[in-house]
Design an enzyme around this catalytic site. Structure first.
Site, PDB file in Angstrom:
ATOM      1  N   HIS A   9       0.471  -1.174  -0.537  1.00 13.23           N
ATOM      2  CA  HIS A   9       0.142  -0.129   0.616  1.00 13.23           C
ATOM      3  C   HIS A   9       1.015   1.188   0.154  1.00 13.23           C
ATOM      4  O   HIS A   9       0.400   2.580   0.017  1.00 13.23           O
ATOM      5  CB  HIS A   9      -1.073  -0.206   1.005  1.00 13.23           C
ATOM      6  CG  HIS A   9      -1.539  -1.175   1.096  1.00 13.23           C
ATOM      7  ND1 HIS A   9      -3.017  -0.540   0.755  1.00 13.23           N
ATOM      8  CD2 HIS A   9      -2.041  -2.530   1.455  1.00 13.23           C
ATOM      9  CE1 HIS A   9      -4.073  -1.914   0.811  1.00 13.23           C
ATOM     10  NE2 HIS A   9      -3.535  -2.897   1.113  1.00 13.23           N
ATOM     11  N   ARG A  63      -5.554  11.999   5.889  1.00 19.20           N
ATOM     12  CA  ARG A  63      -4.670  12.315   7.310  1.00 19.20           C
ATOM     13  C   ARG A  63      -3.673  13.804   6.190  1.00 19.20           C
ATOM     14  O   ARG A  63      -3.478  13.729   5.393  1.00 19.20           O
ATOM     15  CB  ARG A  63      -3.495  10.331   6.861  1.00 19.20           C
ATOM     16  CG  ARG A  63      -4.316   9.728   7.476  1.00 19.20           C
ATOM     17  CD  ARG A  63      -5.041  10.254   9.569  1.00 19.20           C
ATOM     18  NE  ARG A  63      -3.183  10.257   9.632  1.00 19.20           N
ATOM     19  CZ  ARG A  63      -2.792   9.520  10.980  1.00 19.20           C
ATOM     20  NH1 ARG A  63      -4.036   7.750  11.141  1.00 19.20           N
ATOM     21  NH2 ARG A  63      -2.058   9.164  11.206  1.00 19.20           N
ATOM     22  N   LYS A 116       0.880  14.469   0.739  1.00 21.62           N
ATOM     23  CA  LYS A 116      -0.524  14.827   0.423  1.00 21.62           C
ATOM     24  C   LYS A 116      -0.371  16.099  -0.182  1.00 21.62           C
ATOM     25  O   LYS A 116      -1.745  16.669  -0.696  1.00 21.62           O
ATOM     26  CB  LYS A 116      -1.567  14.092   1.667  1.00 21.62           C
ATOM     27  CG  LYS A 116      -1.635  12.393   1.402  1.00 21.62           C
ATOM     28  CD  LYS A 116      -2.421  12.234   2.819  1.00 21.62           C
ATOM     29  CE  LYS A 116      -2.471  11.046   2.796  1.00 21.62           C
ATOM     30  NZ  LYS A 116      -3.114   9.740   2.406  1.00 21.62           N
TER      31      LYS A 116
HETATM   32  C1  26W Z   1       4.232   0.642   9.514  1.00 22.34           C
HETATM   33  C2  26W Z   1       3.408   2.476   9.972  1.00 22.34           C
HETATM   34  C3  26W Z   1       2.772   1.986   7.981  1.00 22.34           C
HETATM   35  C4  26W Z   1       1.215   2.013   8.574  1.00 22.34           C
HETATM   36  C5  26W Z   1       0.232   2.442   7.878  1.00 22.34           C
HETATM   37  C6  26W Z   1       2.851   2.553   7.165  1.00 22.34           C
HETATM   38  C7  26W Z   1       2.621   1.982   6.183  1.00 22.34           C
HETATM   39  C8  26W Z   1       1.102   2.729   6.356  1.00 22.34           C
HETATM   40  C9  26W Z   1       0.152   2.486   4.863  1.00 22.34           C
HETATM   41  C10 26W Z   1       0.387   2.040   4.021  1.00 22.34           C
HETATM   42  C11 26W Z   1      -1.089   3.407   5.068  1.00 22.34           C
HETATM   43  C12 26W Z   1      -1.788   3.722   4.555  1.00 22.34           C
HETATM   44  O1  26W Z   1      -3.072   3.490   4.792  1.00 22.34           O
HETATM   45  N1  26W Z   1      -1.818   3.516   3.131  1.00 22.34           N
HETATM   46  C13 26W Z   1      -2.994   4.095   1.671  1.00 22.34           C
HETATM   47  O2  26W Z   1      -3.593   2.711   1.818  1.00 22.34           O
HETATM   48  C14 26W Z   1      -4.770   3.596   0.718  1.00 22.34           C
HETATM   49  C15 26W Z   1      -5.707   1.869   0.562  1.00 22.34           C
HETATM   50  O3  26W Z   1      -4.765   0.655  -0.786  1.00 22.34           O
HETATM   51  C16 26W Z   1      -4.415   4.299  -0.449  1.00 22.34           C
HETATM   52  O4  26W Z   1      -5.903   4.208  -1.151  1.00 22.34           O
HETATM   53  C17 26W Z   1      -3.186   5.143   0.189  1.00 22.34           C
HETATM   54  O5  26W Z   1      -3.095   5.790  -1.395  1.00 22.34           O
HETATM   55  C18 26W Z   1      -2.718   4.489   0.672  1.00 22.34           C
HETATM   56  O6  26W Z   1      -1.806   5.704   1.529  1.00 22.34           O
END
Ligand code: 26W
Length: 835
Positions: free
Chosen positions: A362, A554, A559
């Site tokens: 993601h 967020r 963003k």
């Molecule tokens: C390790 C901490 C952490 C926590 C959450 C790292 C990364 C994340 C995520 C990957 C954050 C997230 O929500 N990503 C989003 O996922 C959505 C669903 O696929 C996408 O539409 C968004 O673009 C993406 O930022």
């Protein structure tokens, strides 16, 4: 006839019967009399009565999956951002009118008790909300599925703004109990941590003697599919100390010590990590990950063995989907279960593991790619560390055989990152242990292949596939925008409720003046409703005739809320300079949370407030510009804002937003997008006419080139007097008279490296905003464009997304309903379609 049989027969319910059920719940479950009951108590009673209507069908769908031998999907996610469930459940059951009618004579309105339900905010943002949309779509399509996650006592923090700054307060969604869930204390797998391993280091069965054991207690929530035909289960685990009192220690008089261990164990499911895109990097986080992953795998293996007797058939009967790397330890855990607990030979165990597991990425942000120190895993999960080493040894051996002499390749695809501190790359582990890895939009997928997984893609060509995200239209159109749905139904009939493709029939109506008028009127009413909330919460009066220009997500530098805020200042300057310059009256709406430790993001929230204070009372801007920041953004807030939006801000630095899903929700509800060619916005642009979307800015490739050149923001600032003036005003403290230096560093970073290309994209963004102004001045043309957005969003239904997972990843028959052939079938035939 009982209410259940009545429901099954598809006939309208007798509201009197439902009323009786609700009052019974109020009296005997909630323990309240009718005249003393609060909205919350009525909500509890209603939810309990509705839940009763769900159970039979829920059990029937679960049973039918076993009976038909259908493949089960297990969706492992550390986050499920569900929101409220009352409207979702009664709408999908087709009971909304009945519930309203049942409540009315009691002097209770559905709308009021609906608001009394707390949001289940067990997620941070897009990733968690996607998991929730998927659970609902799988239920709607009849895909037999379990979602596995953690039942956090406290979800995402509550955001309170004081003096423009964000403060975080604990969230307490369970304070009054959760009427939807079923506690299953008998389902409580034991999860080990620490200790030592007995046995050789080779790929032979070993015995892990954990130093401590925690129980994972199951809590099940049924997820109701559209028209209540089938359901999925969300099974969330809560941590429980097996010996909560440590009675021996307690009796010895060590009262505090006896309780301390319990507290430490139960801390695992206490609170959601609020980090978004920044690794939490804490031991507790790894404990959470292993806790729920192990519980899920033990649970699904137990279920599989009960039905099929052996693990060899696991890949045929089970699809385990990892939502990002948070459950990536599943690869090692499934190997451990096979090899150590069930004596499956290593190679066969690997076939089972890889064949069952698939992984969704993601994010490309380097800081969000998880890795754990080898030492930490060794201490917490010693057997898993051994298994990871063994997987890596075999993996690297194969790589060296196929690419002899290419040490750089071997180092780059290794599961272990060798540096000062050796770390396990969880993305690599998930990749190697999966038969399929997917990106969440077309652009994101191609960037995955080109960047973070470039070398792994060479080693395992074809493993990466693209599946663009989607949203459930039930929540994001049918429920949240009833006015629009009523209008659509009056124009093209009810088919779109089952088959979103039918929305395309709106295309010819985009030029129909009468329909345009009705569409605009719906939007206006939705804006009025939002306006009332803005007034109630912030004391700011907004004009429902003004353009609602919204950026809700967020708060993160990539963003680029900052880009929007800088443009706001420039716009105010321009309006003051030329009051009759053809400006579209605007309300800029911001909402979103910043990670508690993300200072820059919190500063951006403060800036939004400083700008609001400076502009909102300026007589020169009256009727032309307002800035509002709605606090505590969550799913319920989105449900209010999305239907009211005219303009959808999707302005991330190209290449950085994996997909976005708010972009889809807003376009579906008739907002026009102003956006960069990033994530799924690219695919929105492919589906709406060119003149109904405002694209601007550097492409992902251009961003990469500029970064390589490293010219920073100053050339763009030098070339834009408009931007230069804005930045100077910020540096002078014009917007922060109480603390003139507040934005100095922020501006300095734009003049300097400008890693998010805010300065570089400013002029293009400004120009795109003026294109939006021009279209706004022609209301019929704007409304036409809005209608064409709604009419062309069908593809972004998460039903389509799930259908793609079914074919590309899970190898299960494409549920017929996903193809838009949804025909009403009697329930008896329905249940045979299991999957
Ligand atoms: C390790 C901490 C952490 C926590 C959450 C790292 C990364 C994340 C995520 C990957 C954050 C997230 O929500 N990503 C989003 O996922 C959505 C669903 O696929 C996408 O539409 C968004 O673009 C993406 O930022």
């Amino acid at each position: 006839m009982t209410i259940e049989t009545q429901m099954r027969s598809g006939k309208r319910h007798d509201p009197a019967m439902l009323r009786e059920a609700i009052v019974r719940k109020l009296t005997y479950d909630v323990g309240r009399s009718q005249n003393a009951a609060s909205d919350r108590e009525w909500f509890m009673a209603t939810a309990r009565a509705v839940r009763e209507l769900i159970v039979d069908r829920w059990m029937a769908t679960t049973r039918s999956a076993y009976e038909t031998g259908a493949k089960q999907v297990y969706y492992l996610s550390l986050e499920f951002l569900i929101g409220r469930l009352l409207r979702d459940n009664i709408d999908n059951l087709g009971l909304t009118e009945e519930v309203s009618d049942a409540l009315a004579p009691l002097g209770v309105t559905l709308e009021r008790i609906r608001m009394a339900e707390p949001d289940a905010a067990l997620g941070n943002g897009g990733l968690g909300r996607l998991a929730a949309c998927f659970m609902e779509s799988m239920a709607s399509l009849g895909v037999p599925a379990f979602g596995y996650g953690i039942r956090y006592d406290h979800g995402l923090f509550r955001q309170v703004i004081a003096n423009g700054w964000q403060h975080e307060y604990p969230e307490d969604w369970l304070a009054f109990g959760n009427p939807w869930e079923f506690a299953k204390p008998e389902i409580a797998p034991e999860i080990g941590f620490g200790g030592w391993v007995e046995g050789s280091l080779a790929d032979e069965p070993c015995v892990w003697r954990p130093g401590e054991m925690v129980q994972a207690v199951a809590y099940d929530t049924p997820v109701v599919g559209w028209r209540g035909r089938s359901m999925t289960t969300l099974r969330l685990w809560s941590a429980r100390a097996p010996d909560p009192l440590k009675l021996e220690a307690f009796n010895r008089g060590d009262h505090v010590g006896a309780l301390a261990e319990r507290v430490r164990m139960e801390a695992i499911s206490k609170v959601l990590y609020p980090g978004d895109e920044t690794p939490a990097g804490q031991e507790l986080r790894l404990r959470q990950q292993y806790f729920f992953t192990s519980a899920a795998l033990q649970d699904l293996v137990r279920r599989h063995l009960r039905v099929y007797g052996g693990l060899g058939s696991l890949p045929d009967k089970v699809a385990i989907q990892l939502n990002d790397t948070h459950p990536a330890i599943a690869v090692a855990e499934l190997m451990r279960i096979c090899v150590d607990l069930h004596r499956v030979p290593w190679d066969e165990a690997w076939r089972i593991t890889q064949g069952s597991i698939a992984y969704t990425n993601h994010t490309l942000l380097p800081e969000a790619l998880e890795s754990w120190p080898v030492g930490l895993i060794e201490r917490l999960l010693p057997r898993h560390m051994q298994i990871i080493y063994l997987i890596n040894a075999r993996h690297l051996q194969q790589v060296r055989e196929r690419f002899p002499g290419d040490d750089a390749l071997a180092a780059s695809v290794s599961l272990i990152h060798e540096n000062d501190e050796r770390r396990v790359r969880m993305g690599h582990l998930a990749f190697i242990g999966s038969h399929c890895v997917n990106g969440v939009s077309a652009l994101h997928t191609s960037l995955l292949r080109r960047t973070v997984f470039h070398d792994l893609d060479r080693v395992a060509p074809g493993r990466i596939v693209g599946i663009t995200n989607g949203i459930t239209f039930r929540r994001w159109l049918h429920q949240s925008n009833r006015r629009l749905c009523a209008l659509i139904e009056s124009a093209i009939g009810p088919k779109f409720r089952d088959d979103p493709q039918a929305l395309e029939q709106l295309r010819p109506l985009a030029d129909d003046a009468a329909f345009q008028g009705d569409f605009a009127q719906v939007k206006r009413l939705n804006k009025q409703a939002l306006g009332e909330t803005i007034r109630a919460e912030l004391g700011i009066v907004v004009d429902p005739a003004a353009m609602m220009d919204v950026q809700i997500k967020r708060i993160h530098e990539y963003k680029r809320q900052l880009l929007n805020l800088l443009e706001t200042i420039a716009l105010a300057d321009a309006i003051r300079a030329a009051p009759s310059g053809g400006w579209a009256p605007r309300v800029k709406v911001f909402a979103g949370k910043a990670a508690a430790s993300y200072h820059r993001a919190k500063l951006i929230i403060r800036l939004a407030h400083d700008i609001g204070s400076a502009l909102n009372d300026d007589p020169a801007l009256q009727g032309l510009l307002k800035v509002v920041f709605l606090p505590n953004y969550n799913v319920s807030a989105a449900e209010l804002i999305v239907p009211a939006a005219d303009l959808s801000e999707q302005i991330s630095t190209a290449g950085m937003e994996a997909s976005g899903t708010g972009n889809m929700k807003l376009a579906l509800n008739g907002a026009l997008t102003i956006g960069t060619r990033d994530g799924a916005t690219v695919e929105i642009a492919e589906r709406v006419p060119k003149d109904t979307i405002f694209l601007f800015g550097l492409t992902a490739e251009e961003v990469a080139e500029r970064k390589a050149r490293g010219s920073g923001g100053w050339p763009a600032i030098a070339a834009s007097p408009r931007l230069a003036a804005v930045l100077e005003a910020l540096e002078r403290g014009d917007y922060s008279p109480d603390d003139p230096d507040r934005y100095r560093d922020l501006v300095a970073s734009l003049r300097g490296p400008d890693p998010f290309m805010v300065a570089s994209d400013f002029e293009a963004y400004w120009a795109a905003q003026r294109r939006a102004d021009r279209l706004w001045r022609d209301p019929a043309a704007w409304t036409r464009a809005a209608i064409l957005n709604t009419a062309n969003m069908a593809w972004f239904s998460s039903d389509r997304t799930i259908a793609e997972y079914a074919t590309k990843v899970w190898n299960i028959p494409v549920p017929r309903r996903a193809l838009g052939q949804a025909a009403e079938l009697p329930p008896s035939q329905e249940s045979q379609r299991g999957g």
